[in-house]
Motif scaffolding. Structure first.
Motif, PDB file in Angstrom:
ATOM      1  N   SER A 262       0.852  -1.190   0.000  1.00 29.44           N
ATOM      2  CA  SER A 262       0.000   0.000   0.000  1.00 29.44           C
ATOM      3  C   SER A 262       0.891   1.245   0.000  1.00 29.44           C
ATOM      4  O   SER A 262       2.038   1.193   0.458  1.00 29.44           O
ATOM      5  CB  SER A 262      -0.899  -0.008   1.232  1.00 29.44           C
ATOM      6  OG  SER A 262      -1.509   1.244   1.427  1.00 29.44           O
ATOM      7  N   PRO A 263       0.397   2.371  -0.492  1.00 28.13           N
ATOM      8  CA  PRO A 263       1.221   3.592  -0.464  1.00 28.13           C
ATOM      9  C   PRO A 263       1.654   3.997   0.940  1.00 28.13           C
ATOM     10  O   PRO A 263       2.678   4.670   1.088  1.00 28.13           O
ATOM     11  CB  PRO A 263       0.290   4.654  -1.083  1.00 28.13           C
ATOM     12  CG  PRO A 263      -0.655   3.874  -1.930  1.00 28.13           C
ATOM     13  CD  PRO A 263      -0.865   2.570  -1.217  1.00 28.13           C
ATOM     14  N   VAL A 264       0.890   3.612   1.967  1.00 28.90           N
ATOM     15  CA  VAL A 264       1.229   4.004   3.338  1.00 28.90           C
ATOM     16  C   VAL A 264       1.751   2.830   4.160  1.00 28.90           C
ATOM     17  O   VAL A 264       1.868   2.936   5.383  1.00 28.90           O
ATOM     18  CB  VAL A 264       0.008   4.648   4.034  1.00 28.90           C
ATOM     19  CG1 VAL A 264      -0.306   5.981   3.408  1.00 28.90           C
ATOM     20  CG2 VAL A 264      -1.203   3.722   3.999  1.00 28.90           C
ATOM     21  N   SER A 265       2.067   1.714   3.532  1.00 26.43           N
ATOM     22  CA  SER A 265       2.692   0.605   4.257  1.00 26.43           C
ATOM     23  C   SER A 265       4.089   1.010   4.708  1.00 26.43           C
ATOM     24  O   SER A 265       4.732   1.873   4.111  1.00 26.43           O
ATOM     25  CB  SER A 265       2.775  -0.636   3.364  1.00 26.43           C
ATOM     26  OG  SER A 265       1.500  -1.085   2.964  1.00 26.43           O
ATOM     27  N   LEU A 266       4.555   0.359   5.771  1.00 25.19           N
ATOM     28  CA  LEU A 266       5.919   0.581   6.257  1.00 25.19           C
ATOM     29  C   LEU A 266       6.784  -0.580   5.777  1.00 25.19           C
ATOM     30  O   LEU A 266       6.523  -1.743   6.094  1.00 25.19           O
ATOM     31  CB  LEU A 266       5.938   0.668   7.780  1.00 25.19           C
ATOM     32  CG  LEU A 266       5.165   1.852   8.384  1.00 25.19           C
ATOM     33  CD1 LEU A 266       5.244   1.823   9.907  1.00 25.19           C
ATOM     34  CD2 LEU A 266       5.707   3.180   7.844  1.00 25.19           C
ATOM     35  N   VAL A 267       7.833  -0.235   5.022  1.00 23.25           N
ATOM     36  CA  VAL A 267       8.645  -1.247   4.352  1.00 23.25           C
ATOM     37  C   VAL A 267      10.119  -0.960   4.616  1.00 23.25           C
ATOM     38  O   VAL A 267      10.538   0.196   4.707  1.00 23.25           O
ATOM     39  CB  VAL A 267       8.374  -1.243   2.830  1.00 23.25           C
ATOM     40  CG1 VAL A 267       9.187  -2.336   2.135  1.00 23.25           C
ATOM     41  CG2 VAL A 267       6.892  -1.413   2.545  1.00 23.25           C
ATOM     42  N   GLY A 268      10.902  -2.027   4.728  1.00 18.47           N
ATOM     43  CA  GLY A 268      12.349  -1.882   4.844  1.00 18.47           C
ATOM     44  C   GLY A 268      12.890  -2.328   6.172  1.00 18.47           C
ATOM     45  O   GLY A 268      12.713  -3.464   6.592  1.00 18.47           O
ATOM     46  N   SER A 269      13.596  -1.409   6.849  1.00 20.72           N
ATOM     47  CA  SER A 269      14.280  -1.701   8.109  1.00 20.72           C
ATOM     48  C   SER A 269      15.248  -2.870   7.942  1.00 20.72           C
ATOM     49  O   SER A 269      15.239  -3.829   8.714  1.00 20.72           O
ATOM     50  CB  SER A 269      13.257  -2.004   9.219  1.00 20.72           C
ATOM     51  OG  SER A 269      13.905  -2.142  10.463  1.00 20.72           O
ATOM     52  N   ILE A 270      16.093  -2.764   6.934  1.00 20.76           N
ATOM     53  CA  ILE A 270      17.064  -3.825   6.657  1.00 20.76           C
ATOM     54  C   ILE A 270      18.260  -3.609   7.578  1.00 20.76           C
ATOM     55  O   ILE A 270      19.176  -2.830   7.274  1.00 20.76           O
ATOM     56  CB  ILE A 270      17.474  -3.808   5.173  1.00 20.76           C
ATOM     57  CG1 ILE A 270      16.236  -3.980   4.293  1.00 20.76           C
ATOM     58  CG2 ILE A 270      18.502  -4.907   4.889  1.00 20.76           C
ATOM     59  CD1 ILE A 270      16.517  -3.843   2.813  1.00 20.76           C
ATOM     60  N   GLY A 271      18.256  -4.284   8.685  1.00 23.15           N
ATOM     61  CA  GLY A 271      19.314  -4.143   9.673  1.00 23.15           C
ATOM     62  C   GLY A 271      19.181  -5.212  10.738  1.00 23.15           C
ATOM     63  O   GLY A 271      18.271  -6.026  10.724  1.00 23.15           O
ATOM     64  N   VAL A 272      20.122  -5.203  11.664  1.00 22.38           N
ATOM     65  CA  VAL A 272      20.149  -6.178  12.752  1.00 22.38           C
ATOM     66  C   VAL A 272      20.296  -5.408  14.056  1.00 22.38           C
ATOM     67  O   VAL A 272      21.036  -4.413  14.119  1.00 22.38           O
ATOM     68  CB  VAL A 272      21.324  -7.179  12.593  1.00 22.38           C
ATOM     69  CG1 VAL A 272      21.245  -8.272  13.652  1.00 22.38           C
ATOM     70  CG2 VAL A 272      21.331  -7.777  11.195  1.00 22.38           C
ATOM     71  N   ILE A 273      19.616  -5.864  15.085  1.00 21.21           N
ATOM     72  CA  ILE A 273      19.651  -5.149  16.350  1.00 21.21           C
ATOM     73  C   ILE A 273      19.848  -6.111  17.510  1.00 21.21           C
ATOM     74  O   ILE A 273      19.366  -7.257  17.479  1.00 21.21           O
ATOM     75  CB  ILE A 273      18.340  -4.340  16.552  1.00 21.21           C
ATOM     76  CG1 ILE A 273      18.418  -3.493  17.833  1.00 21.21           C
ATOM     77  CG2 ILE A 273      17.129  -5.267  16.590  1.00 21.21           C
ATOM     78  CD1 ILE A 273      17.248  -2.552  18.016  1.00 21.21           C
ATOM     79  N   TYR A 274      20.613  -5.647  18.474  1.00 23.57           N
ATOM     80  CA  TYR A 274      20.705  -6.307  19.775  1.00 23.57           C
ATOM     81  C   TYR A 274      20.460  -5.236  20.824  1.00 23.57           C
ATOM     82  O   TYR A 274      21.041  -4.149  20.766  1.00 23.57           O
ATOM     83  CB  TYR A 274      22.070  -6.948  20.008  1.00 23.57           C
ATOM     84  CG  TYR A 274      22.321  -7.256  21.470  1.00 23.57           C
ATOM     85  CD1 TYR A 274      21.734  -8.362  22.069  1.00 23.57           C
ATOM     86  CD2 TYR A 274      23.118  -6.418  22.251  1.00 23.57           C
ATOM     87  CE1 TYR A 274      21.929  -8.640  23.419  1.00 23.57           C
ATOM     88  CE2 TYR A 274      23.319  -6.678  23.596  1.00 23.57           C
ATOM     89  CZ  TYR A 274      22.723  -7.789  24.168  1.00 23.57           C
ATOM     90  OH  TYR A 274      22.899  -8.059  25.507  1.00 23.57           O
ATOM     91  N   ALA A 275      19.594  -5.512  21.773  1.00 26.20           N
ATOM     92  CA  ALA A 275      19.278  -4.546  22.825  1.00 26.20           C
ATOM     93  C   ALA A 275      19.367  -5.230  24.174  1.00 26.20           C
ATOM     94  O   ALA A 275      18.947  -6.376  24.337  1.00 26.20           O
ATOM     95  CB  ALA A 275      17.882  -3.958  22.616  1.00 26.20           C
ATOM     96  N   GLY A 276      19.937  -4.531  25.131  1.00 24.67           N
ATOM     97  CA  GLY A 276      20.050  -5.065  26.484  1.00 24.67           C
ATOM     98  C   GLY A 276      20.141  -3.929  27.484  1.00 24.67           C
ATOM     99  O   GLY A 276      19.996  -2.744  27.133  1.00 24.67           O
ATOM    100  N   PHE A 277      20.400  -4.265  28.725  1.00 19.89           N
ATOM    101  CA  PHE A 277      20.515  -3.279  29.798  1.00 19.89           C
ATOM    102  C   PHE A 277      21.798  -3.536  30.584  1.00 19.89           C
ATOM    103  O   PHE A 277      22.309  -4.657  30.610  1.00 19.89           O
ATOM    104  CB  PHE A 277      19.318  -3.342  30.743  1.00 19.89           C
ATOM    105  CG  PHE A 277      18.009  -3.002  30.093  1.00 19.89           C
ATOM    106  CD1 PHE A 277      17.589  -1.684  30.013  1.00 19.89           C
ATOM    107  CD2 PHE A 277      17.206  -3.993  29.548  1.00 19.89           C
ATOM    108  CE1 PHE A 277      16.385  -1.356  29.413  1.00 19.89           C
ATOM    109  CE2 PHE A 277      16.003  -3.681  28.942  1.00 19.89           C
ATOM    110  CZ  PHE A 277      15.589  -2.360  28.880  1.00 19.89           C
ATOM    111  N   GLY A 278      22.278  -2.481  31.239  1.00 26.66           N
ATOM    112  CA  GLY A 278      23.422  -2.612  32.133  1.00 26.66           C
ATOM    113  C   GLY A 278      23.008  -2.289  33.559  1.00 26.66           C
ATOM    114  O   GLY A 278      22.630  -1.150  33.851  1.00 26.66           O
ATOM    115  N   PHE A 279      23.069  -3.260  34.427  1.00 29.16           N
ATOM    116  CA  PHE A 279      22.625  -3.097  35.810  1.00 29.16           C
ATOM    117  C   PHE A 279      23.778  -3.141  36.812  1.00 29.16           C
ATOM    118  O   PHE A 279      23.547  -3.308  37.997  1.00 29.16           O
ATOM    119  CB  PHE A 279      21.623  -4.206  36.178  1.00 29.16           C
ATOM    120  CG  PHE A 279      20.360  -4.188  35.372  1.00 29.16           C
ATOM    121  CD1 PHE A 279      19.404  -3.220  35.598  1.00 29.16           C
ATOM    122  CD2 PHE A 279      20.139  -5.133  34.388  1.00 29.16           C
ATOM    123  CE1 PHE A 279      18.226  -3.201  34.866  1.00 29.16           C
ATOM    124  CE2 PHE A 279      18.970  -5.130  33.644  1.00 29.16           C
ATOM    125  CZ  PHE A 279      18.013  -4.157  33.882  1.00 29.16           C
TER     126      PHE A 279
END
Length: 372
Positions: free
Chosen positions: A217-234
């Motif tokens: 669709s014209p308003v679809s969200l497409v892409g985000s070609i990447g890799v992610i790692y998320a964490g916390f430091g306690f």
């Protein structure tokens, strides 16, 4: 009796009640005009008419006791009936739930089988890719691959359509689906089309890139070609509250992602290399699937997400449209069949219960720390 001749006859020496002289020889009491009733220990006074004799009063007391007992027994029986009604209600409710679950399971196994009821007239073979792509979610590789093969083997399916609405997820699950689509695509028997609804990002776009054609669709969200790692430091928080972290490992870097230990520069560099290599695999597979249709913009693989209209200019999609338009173009009517395997209700309930318990206990974690 007193010897005082002046005392009137029939009185006693300070005692209440009649004397023996006030009673006749047959034991009748002149004060009560009837037979004397000996007092019983602990007996309650009996109500009745003034001229009732002792037998009548005892009968009245017995009837009153029976009436009281009847009221008590009636109350007990009423409470028992109420309890039985509630027990019967809950038993019927549980039986209904079991029967509904059993019927749903049998229906999904025997009557709702897409391969058994696939029509022979021309239609689109739909495979749903909805939600997060993960091994423990409905959008897992095994289920989607089974749906792909069902739609591919259906004689009346003019095309296989991946109906995508997903933000991505597991790299492994996404790669498995990608590889299966590429295998079917190389056979060339029928086209495989990816139709993106609201979101087709990251791992979901990884899957779409393997299709012959991508429509959004014209308003679809497409892409985000990447890799992610998320964490916390306690590490600072745990020091403030005075908790000692005890970790035993065999291998000096085994606990390098422990959130309660600092991430040193060497470990961070190593982990960044893992992310970069995974990203490179992502880029290579997207290029292999899309070929020369991609533009030369370096931002395509930067992890940005684009609208459907922007994606068309970047070569991420082939045309703007909808599932209905694809059906009209391919089969002349909005006729499609969903070949995605049905979810087992018991398995879905058990999986959801396990997820809730894991979240409550704080032990829930994805199968892999990397996310597409």
């Amino acid at each position: 009796m007193s010897d005082d001749p002046n005392r009137p006859s029939g009185t006693n020496d300070g005692r209440d009640g009649p004397t023996n002289d006030d009673r006749n020889e047959v034991g009748e009491d002149r004060w009560t005009q009837g037979s004397e009733v000996p007092p019983s220990k602990g007996a309650k006074p009996m109500s009745g008419a003034p001229d009732d004799d002792a037998e009548t009063l005892r009968e009245r007391q017995r009837l009153a006791q029976l009436e009281m007992m009847d009221h008590w027994i009636g109350g007990v029986l009423t409470e028992q009936r109420r309890t039985r009604r509630w027990k019967l209600f809950f038993r019927l409710m549980m039986l209904t739930i079991v029967l509904v679950a059993l019927f749903t399971t049998l229906y999904s196994l025997f009557w709702d089988s897409s391969s058994a009821t696939a029509p022979t007239q021309r239609h689109l073979g739909i495979v749903e890719v909805s939600g997060v792509i993960a091994s423990d979610s409905p959008a897992n590789a095994e289920r989607i691959i089974e749906g792909l093969n069902n739609a591919w083997e259906a004689e009346g399916a003019a095309a296989v359509v991946l109906h995508i609405n997903s933000p991505g997820g597991s790299p492994v699950q996404s790669q498995r689906i990608y590889a299966e689509i590429m295998r079917l695509r190389e056979q060339g028997d029928k086209p495989i089309i990816a139709v993106i609804e609201d979101v087709g990002a990251s791992g979901a776009y990884y899957i779409a890139a393997a299709a012959n054609e991508i429509i959004a669709s014209p308003v679809s969200l497409v892409g985000s070609i990447g890799v992610i790692y998320a964490g916390f430091g306690f590490e600072e928080a745990i020091a403030r509250i005075g908790v000692e972290r005890r970790v035993l490992t065999a291998g000096e870097n085994k606990a390098f992602l422990d959130p309660f230990q600092p991430l040193d520069e060497e470990a961070e560099q190593f982990w960044q290399e893992v992310l970069s290599q995974t990203h490179r695999q992502f880029i290579d597979d997207v290029r292999a699937g899309r070929g020369g249709r991609l533009s030369d913009s370096p931002d395509i693989f930067s992890g940005l997400v684009w609208s459907g209209e922007q994606s068309l200019d970047l070569g991420l999609v082939d045309q703007l449209g909808s599932l209905e338009q694809v059906a009209r173009d391919r089969v002349g009517d909005t006729n499609w069949v969903d070949y995605t395997p049905s979810l087992d209700p018991f398995e879905r309930l058990t999986r959801r219960f396990t997820q809730v318990v894991a979240e409550v206990l704080g032990v829930s974690a994805p199968a892999t720390p990397l996310r597409f």
